[in-house]
Motif scaffolding. Structure first.
Motif, short mmCIF file in Angstrom:
data_model
loop_
_atom_site.label_atom_id
_atom_site.label_comp_id
_atom_site.label_asym_id
_atom_site.label_seq_id
_atom_site.Cartn_x
_atom_site.Cartn_y
_atom_site.Cartn_z
N UNK A 126 0.84 -1.20 0.00
CA UNK A 126 0.00 0.00 0.00
C UNK A 126 0.87 1.25 0.00
N UNK A 127 1.91 1.25 0.84
CA UNK A 127 2.85 2.38 0.87
C UNK A 127 3.55 2.51 -0.48
N UNK A 128 4.00 1.40 -1.03
CA UNK A 128 4.69 1.41 -2.32
C UNK A 128 3.81 1.95 -3.44
N UNK A 129 2.54 1.58 -3.42
CA UNK A 129 1.61 2.06 -4.45
C UNK A 129 1.45 3.57 -4.34
N UNK A 130 1.30 4.08 -3.12
CA UNK A 130 1.18 5.53 -2.93
C UNK A 130 2.46 6.23 -3.37
N UNK A 131 3.61 5.67 -3.00
CA UNK A 131 4.88 6.28 -3.43
C UNK A 131 4.99 6.32 -4.95
N UNK A 132 4.51 5.28 -5.59
CA UNK A 132 4.58 5.22 -7.04
C UNK A 132 3.55 6.09 -7.73
N UNK A 133 2.32 5.99 -7.29
CA UNK A 133 1.23 6.69 -7.98
C UNK A 133 1.24 8.19 -7.67
N UNK A 134 1.45 8.55 -6.40
CA UNK A 134 1.37 9.95 -6.01
C UNK A 134 2.71 10.67 -6.18
N UNK A 135 3.78 10.03 -5.72
CA UNK A 135 5.09 10.70 -5.71
C UNK A 135 5.98 10.27 -6.87
N UNK A 136 5.47 9.34 -7.72
CA UNK A 136 6.16 8.90 -8.93
C UNK A 136 7.52 8.23 -8.67
N UNK A 137 7.65 7.57 -7.54
CA UNK A 137 8.85 6.80 -7.26
C UNK A 137 8.73 5.41 -7.86
N UNK A 138 9.87 4.83 -8.18
CA UNK A 138 9.94 3.47 -8.72
C UNK A 138 10.67 2.58 -7.73
N UNK A 139 10.56 1.29 -7.91
CA UNK A 139 11.22 0.33 -7.02
C UNK A 139 12.72 0.58 -6.94
N UNK A 157 -0.54 12.84 6.25
CA UNK A 157 -1.81 13.56 6.39
C UNK A 157 -2.93 12.54 6.59
N UNK A 158 -4.03 12.95 7.26
CA UNK A 158 -5.15 12.00 7.47
C UNK A 158 -5.66 11.40 6.16
N UNK A 159 -5.69 12.18 5.09
CA UNK A 159 -6.15 11.67 3.80
C UNK A 159 -5.23 10.55 3.30
N UNK A 160 -3.91 10.73 3.48
CA UNK A 160 -2.96 9.71 3.06
C UNK A 160 -3.15 8.43 3.88
N UNK A 161 -3.40 8.59 5.18
CA UNK A 161 -3.64 7.42 6.03
C UNK A 161 -4.89 6.68 5.55
N UNK A 162 -5.92 7.43 5.18
CA UNK A 162 -7.15 6.80 4.67
C UNK A 162 -6.88 6.05 3.38
N UNK A 163 -6.15 6.66 2.47
CA UNK A 163 -5.80 6.00 1.20
C UNK A 163 -5.01 4.73 1.47
N UNK A 164 -4.04 4.80 2.38
CA UNK A 164 -3.23 3.62 2.72
C UNK A 164 -4.11 2.52 3.31
N UNK A 165 -5.03 2.90 4.18
CA UNK A 165 -5.92 1.92 4.79
C UNK A 165 -6.80 1.24 3.74
#
Length: 192
Positions: A126-139, A157-165
């Motif tokens: 979930x963290x990796x997906x957010x890093x990739x989709x939102x922050x454009x990081x790769x493995x 941020x609370x919104x990020x926690x919700x997305x991760x959850x």
């Protein structure tokens, strides 16, 4: 038709990246004994690339743009193209986890520890997906741009926690359902 062709490049790349953890799982978590250093290094690479498999599910955000102003036969092709991409990614994700689970169980790891490993991997993905989709990081940014990754480490941020959850829940529930599907289908056939 042009949307189908235009998607082939990035979808092909994302499908390739989605299959990397499955290949690694087969290489690392097979029946043959591996040197400890290879398991540690390969395991780290496996964990770094595992989010690529379910990441393809987030590519659904491109679908509405692709569906605008296309003929219905092209829309059917686009939907098929996306469904194949999603299937490749999610099946690779589930099979990678199943391979790891079996490998751990064969080594006497308790069911509780295997479940904890699964839940931890869902959370990391979930963290990796957010890093990739939102922050454009790769493995590979773990090695090539660790400073950029460290700059992101802060209180979310609370919104990020919700997305991760939500991502964690989708991954955990989806993987559980995917594992149960053969049993459910078998019972349905026997009852019908």
């Amino acid at each position: 038709m042009s949307a189908l062709v235009a998607n082939a490049g990035w979808m092909g790349w994302n499908a390739f990246l989605a299959l990397v953890p499955l290949v690694l799982a087969h290489l690392l978590f097979g029946r043959r004994q591996r040197p400890r250093w290879l398991l540690i290094t390969g395991g780290a690479v496996f964990v770094a690339f595992l989010p690529n498999a379910p990441y393809v599910l987030t590519d659904v955000l491109h679908l509405p743009r692709d569906l605008r102003h296309v003929e219905s036969w092209v829309a059917a092709g686009l939907l098929t193209q996306y469904l194949v991409l999603f299937a490749i990614g999610f099946v690779a994700y589930v099979l990678s986890l199943v391979r790891l689970e079996r490998w751990l169980a064969e080594r006497g790891v308790s069911r509780r520890a295997v479940l904890l490993t699964d839940l931890s991997l869902h959370a990391l993905c979930a963290v990796g997906i957010v890093l990739g989709r939102v922050f454009r990081f790769n493995s590979w940014d773990l090695v090539t741009n660790p400073g950029g990754l460290l700059e992101l480490v802060r209180v979310p941020q609370p919104r990020t926690v919700l997305v991760l959850f939500v991502l964690f829940t989708v991954l955990a529930a989806g993987a559980t359902i995917a594992r149960a599907l053969p049993t459910i289908m078998d019972r349905a056939v026997r009852m019908g």
